[in-house]
Design a protein around this motif. Structure first.
Motif, PDB file in Angstrom:
ATOM      1  N   ASN A  73       0.834  -1.195   0.000  1.00  0.00           N
ATOM      2  CA  ASN A  73       0.000   0.000   0.000  1.00  0.00           C
ATOM      3  C   ASN A  73       0.875   1.254   0.000  1.00  0.00           C
ATOM      4  O   ASN A  73       1.296   1.737   1.045  1.00  0.00           O
ATOM      5  N   CYS A  74       1.124   1.799  -1.176  1.00  0.00           N
ATOM      6  CA  CYS A  74       1.996   2.968  -1.292  1.00  0.00           C
ATOM      7  C   CYS A  74       1.344   4.236  -0.750  1.00  0.00           C
ATOM      8  O   CYS A  74       2.025   5.208  -0.456  1.00  0.00           O
ATOM      9  N   TRP A  75       0.039   4.261  -0.594  1.00  0.00           N
ATOM     10  CA  TRP A  75      -0.651   5.473  -0.135  1.00  0.00           C
ATOM     11  C   TRP A  75      -0.369   5.793   1.318  1.00  0.00           C
ATOM     12  O   TRP A  75      -0.508   6.939   1.736  1.00  0.00           O
ATOM     13  N   ASP A  76       0.032   4.797   2.104  1.00  0.00           N
ATOM     14  CA  ASP A  76       0.308   5.032   3.516  1.00  0.00           C
ATOM     15  C   ASP A  76       1.455   6.016   3.743  1.00  0.00           C
ATOM     16  O   ASP A  76       1.575   6.598   4.797  1.00  0.00           O
ATOM     17  N   ASN A  77       2.320   6.176   2.767  1.00  0.00           N
ATOM     18  CA  ASN A  77       3.474   7.058   2.912  1.00  0.00           C
ATOM     19  C   ASN A  77       3.391   8.238   1.941  1.00  0.00           C
ATOM     20  O   ASN A  77       4.390   8.845   1.596  1.00  0.00           O
ATOM     21  N   ALA A  78       2.181   8.586   1.532  1.00  0.00           N
ATOM     22  CA  ALA A  78       1.980   9.601   0.499  1.00  0.00           C
ATOM     23  C   ALA A  78       2.527  10.969   0.888  1.00  0.00           C
ATOM     24  O   ALA A  78       3.013  11.711   0.044  1.00  0.00           O
ATOM     25  N   CYS A  79       2.478  11.315   2.173  1.00  0.00           N
ATOM     26  CA  CYS A  79       2.940  12.647   2.596  1.00  0.00           C
ATOM     27  C   CYS A  79       4.421  12.844   2.304  1.00  0.00           C
ATOM     28  O   CYS A  79       4.828  13.916   1.840  1.00  0.00           O
ATOM     29  N   LEU A  80       5.237  11.826   2.512  1.00  0.00           N
ATOM     30  CA  LEU A  80       6.661  11.958   2.219  1.00  0.00           C
ATOM     31  C   LEU A  80       6.932  11.823   0.724  1.00  0.00           C
ATOM     32  O   LEU A  80       7.805  12.501   0.188  1.00  0.00           O
ATOM     33  N   GLU A  81       6.166  10.985   0.056  1.00  0.00           N
ATOM     34  CA  GLU A  81       6.314  10.870  -1.398  1.00  0.00           C
ATOM     35  C   GLU A  81       5.980  12.207  -2.064  1.00  0.00           C
ATOM     36  O   GLU A  81       6.607  12.592  -3.048  1.00  0.00           O
ATOM     37  N   THR A  82       5.017  12.929  -1.512  1.00  0.00           N
ATOM     38  CA  THR A  82       4.675  14.253  -2.033  1.00  0.00           C
ATOM     39  C   THR A  82       5.850  15.210  -1.857  1.00  0.00           C
ATOM     40  O   THR A  82       6.167  15.990  -2.752  1.00  0.00           O
ATOM     41  N   PHE A  83       6.513  15.149  -0.709  1.00  0.00           N
ATOM     42  CA  PHE A  83       7.695  16.005  -0.500  1.00  0.00           C
ATOM     43  C   PHE A  83       8.778  15.678  -1.525  1.00  0.00           C
ATOM     44  O   PHE A  83       9.381  16.580  -2.104  1.00  0.00           O
ATOM     45  N   PHE A  84       9.041  14.386  -1.746  1.00  0.00           N
ATOM     46  CA  PHE A  84      10.068  14.008  -2.724  1.00  0.00           C
ATOM     47  C   PHE A  84       9.724  14.553  -4.109  1.00  0.00           C
ATOM     48  O   PHE A  84      10.582  15.060  -4.828  1.00  0.00           O
ATOM     49  N   SER A  85       8.460  14.465  -4.486  1.00  0.00           N
ATOM     50  CA  SER A  85       8.017  15.007  -5.767  1.00  0.00           C
ATOM     51  C   SER A  85       8.212  16.524  -5.813  1.00  0.00           C
ATOM     52  O   SER A  85       8.673  17.079  -6.818  1.00  0.00           O
ATOM     53  N   THR A  86       7.890  17.191  -4.719  1.00  0.00           N
ATOM     54  CA  THR A  86       8.017  18.646  -4.647  1.00  0.00           C
ATOM     55  C   THR A  86       9.461  19.091  -4.788  1.00  0.00           C
ATOM     56  O   THR A  86       9.763  19.993  -5.572  1.00  0.00           O
ATOM     57  N   ILE A  87      10.375  18.482  -4.050  1.00  0.00           N
ATOM     58  CA  ILE A  87      11.773  18.901  -4.115  1.00  0.00           C
ATOM     59  C   ILE A  87      12.369  18.621  -5.498  1.00  0.00           C
ATOM     60  O   ILE A  87      13.142  19.404  -6.026  1.00  0.00           O
ATOM     61  N   LYS A  88      11.959  17.511  -6.098  1.00  0.00           N
ATOM     62  CA  LYS A  88      12.447  17.207  -7.446  1.00  0.00           C
ATOM     63  C   LYS A  88      11.921  18.219  -8.452  1.00  0.00           C
ATOM     64  O   LYS A  88      12.665  18.700  -9.310  1.00  0.00           O
ATOM     65  N   THR A  89      10.646  18.552  -8.355  1.00  0.00           N
ATOM     66  CA  THR A  89      10.018  19.479  -9.301  1.00  0.00           C
ATOM     67  C   THR A  89      10.505  20.903  -9.101  1.00  0.00           C
ATOM     68  O   THR A  89      10.843  21.593 -10.069  1.00  0.00           O
ATOM     69  N   GLU A  90      10.546  21.369  -7.850  1.00  0.00           N
ATOM     70  CA  GLU A  90      10.880  22.761  -7.572  1.00  0.00           C
ATOM     71  C   GLU A  90      12.370  23.056  -7.601  1.00  0.00           C
ATOM     72  O   GLU A  90      12.765  24.203  -7.786  1.00  0.00           O
ATOM     73  N   ARG A  91      13.211  22.045  -7.413  1.00  0.00           N
ATOM     74  CA  ARG A  91      14.638  22.332  -7.275  1.00  0.00           C
ATOM     75  C   ARG A  91      15.536  21.423  -8.103  1.00  0.00           C
ATOM     76  O   ARG A  91      16.251  21.880  -8.983  1.00  0.00           O
ATOM     77  N   ILE A  92      15.538  20.140  -7.820  1.00  0.00           N
ATOM     78  CA  ILE A  92      16.557  19.236  -8.358  1.00  0.00           C
ATOM     79  C   ILE A  92      16.494  19.116  -9.874  1.00  0.00           C
ATOM     80  O   ILE A  92      17.531  19.154 -10.542  1.00  0.00           O
ATOM     81  N   SER A  93      15.298  19.004 -10.440  1.00  0.00           N
ATOM     82  CA  SER A  93      15.192  18.809 -11.895  1.00  0.00           C
ATOM     83  C   SER A  93      15.589  20.055 -12.691  1.00  0.00           C
ATOM     84  O   SER A  93      15.835  19.983 -13.881  1.00  0.00           O
ATOM     85  N   LYS A  94      15.693  21.195 -12.028  1.00  0.00           N
ATOM     86  CA  LYS A  94      16.025  22.448 -12.711  1.00  0.00           C
ATOM     87  C   LYS A  94      17.524  22.735 -12.702  1.00  0.00           C
ATOM     88  O   LYS A  94      17.961  23.760 -13.205  1.00  0.00           O
ATOM     89  N   ARG A  95      18.324  21.850 -12.112  1.00  0.00           N
ATOM     90  CA  ARG A  95      19.750  22.102 -11.955  1.00  0.00           C
ATOM     91  C   ARG A  95      20.579  20.904 -12.415  1.00  0.00           C
ATOM     92  O   ARG A  95      20.106  19.793 -12.462  1.00  0.00           O
ATOM     93  N   LYS A  96      21.820  21.184 -12.689  1.00  0.00           N
ATOM     94  CA  LYS A  96      22.801  20.135 -12.984  1.00  0.00           C
ATOM     95  C   LYS A  96      23.859  20.206 -11.883  1.00  0.00           C
ATOM     96  O   LYS A  96      24.357  21.282 -11.569  1.00  0.00           O
ATOM     97  N   TYR A  97      24.183  19.075 -11.311  1.00  0.00           N
ATOM     98  CA  TYR A  97      25.136  19.027 -10.211  1.00  0.00           C
ATOM     99  C   TYR A  97      26.421  18.349 -10.660  1.00  0.00           C
ATOM    100  O   TYR A  97      26.388  17.352 -11.374  1.00  0.00           O
ATOM    101  N   THR A  98      27.543  18.882 -10.208  1.00  0.00           N
ATOM    102  CA  THR A  98      28.830  18.304 -10.597  1.00  0.00           C
ATOM    103  C   THR A  98      29.218  17.119  -9.727  1.00  0.00           C
ATOM    104  O   THR A  98      29.941  16.239 -10.171  1.00  0.00           O
ATOM    105  N   ASP A  99      28.736  17.103  -8.478  1.00  0.00           N
ATOM    106  CA  ASP A  99      29.042  15.988  -7.581  1.00  0.00           C
ATOM    107  C   ASP A  99      28.026  15.940  -6.437  1.00  0.00           C
ATOM    108  O   ASP A  99      27.179  16.822  -6.309  1.00  0.00           O
ATOM    109  N   ILE A 100      28.136  14.931  -5.600  1.00  0.00           N
ATOM    110  CA  ILE A 100      27.174  14.742  -4.513  1.00  0.00           C
ATOM    111  C   ILE A 100      27.278  15.841  -3.451  1.00  0.00           C
ATOM    112  O   ILE A 100      26.298  16.184  -2.812  1.00  0.00           O
TER     113      ILE A 100
END
Length: 156
Positions: A73-100
Motif C-alpha cells: 500500500n503505497c498510499w500510507d506514505n503519500a505525505c513523504l512521497e509528495t515532498f520528494f516530488s516537490t523537491i524534485k520538481t521545484e529544485r533538483i530537476s532544474k539544476r545540474k550538479y557536478t558531484d554529490i
C-alpha cells in the motif's frame, strides 16, 4: 523525516547508497532537532532499512513507536512521497550538479532555508511553517526571524 503536524522536514541525510546507516543518520538528526517525548509515532514504509535490527534499535533507543505501511500500500506514505516530488520538481530537476557535495549543499538550502522557513504550505492555510507555529505561540513571528543566512545556498 517529516513532522506531519507542522509539515517541517526534521531529519534528512544524503549518500550514494540506500543502506540502513543513511536512514539512521536522518533519524538521529531528527531526534536531536526535536527531542520528542516518548511514544512519538514513527511511520515509514516497509523498506529493508526501516525493518532492519539496527533501525528498530534506534527507534527503541529514542522510545518511538514504530508504524509501517501496509504491505503493498503505497498510499500510507503519500505525505513523504509528495515532498520528494516537490523537491524534485521545484529544485533538483532544474539544476545540474557536478558531484554529490554540490547536490547536498543545494538540498540543505532547499530544506533548511526555503522549505522549512519560507515556502507556503497549503495544508497550513497557505502559511509558512514559522508563521503557522507563531499563531500558537511556538516560535517568533516570521518578521522577527533572521533570513539573511538563507538568501543564497548555504555551504556547511
Amino acid at each position: 523525516m517529516k513532522d506531519l503536524h507542522d509539515k517541517e522536514i526534521v531529519g534528512w541525510s544524503l549518500a550514494d547508497h540506500m543502506k540502513t546507516e543513511l536512514c539512521l543518520d536522518a533519524l538521529n538528526h531528527a531526534f536531536k532537532k526535536r527531542r520528542p517525548k516518548a511514544g512519538l509515532i514513527h511511520h515509514s514504509d516497509r523498506g529493508s532499512q526501516y525493518c532492519s535490527y539496527a533501525y528498530q534499535e534506534g527507534l527503541r533507543k529514542y522510545k518511538m513507536q514504530c508504524s509501517m505501511s501496509r504491505k503493498g500500500n503505497c498510499w500510507d506514505n503519500a505525505c513523504l512521497e509528495t515532498f520528494f516530488s516537490t523537491i524534485k520538481t521545484e529544485r533538483i530537476s532544474k539544476r545540474k550538479y557536478t558531484d554529490i557535495e554540490e547536490l547536498g549543499r543545494d538540498i540543505f538550502w532547499y530544506i533548511e532555508c526555503f522549505y522549512n522557513r519560507r515556502r507556503r504550505h497549503e495544508a497550513l492555510g497557505n502559511l509558512t511553517i514559522p508563521a503557522s507555529k507563531s499563531t500558537v505561540g511556538l516560535v517568533r513571528p516570521p518578521d522577527q526571524i533572521d533570513y539573511k543566512s538563507c538568501k543564497k545556498p548555504c555551504i556547511h
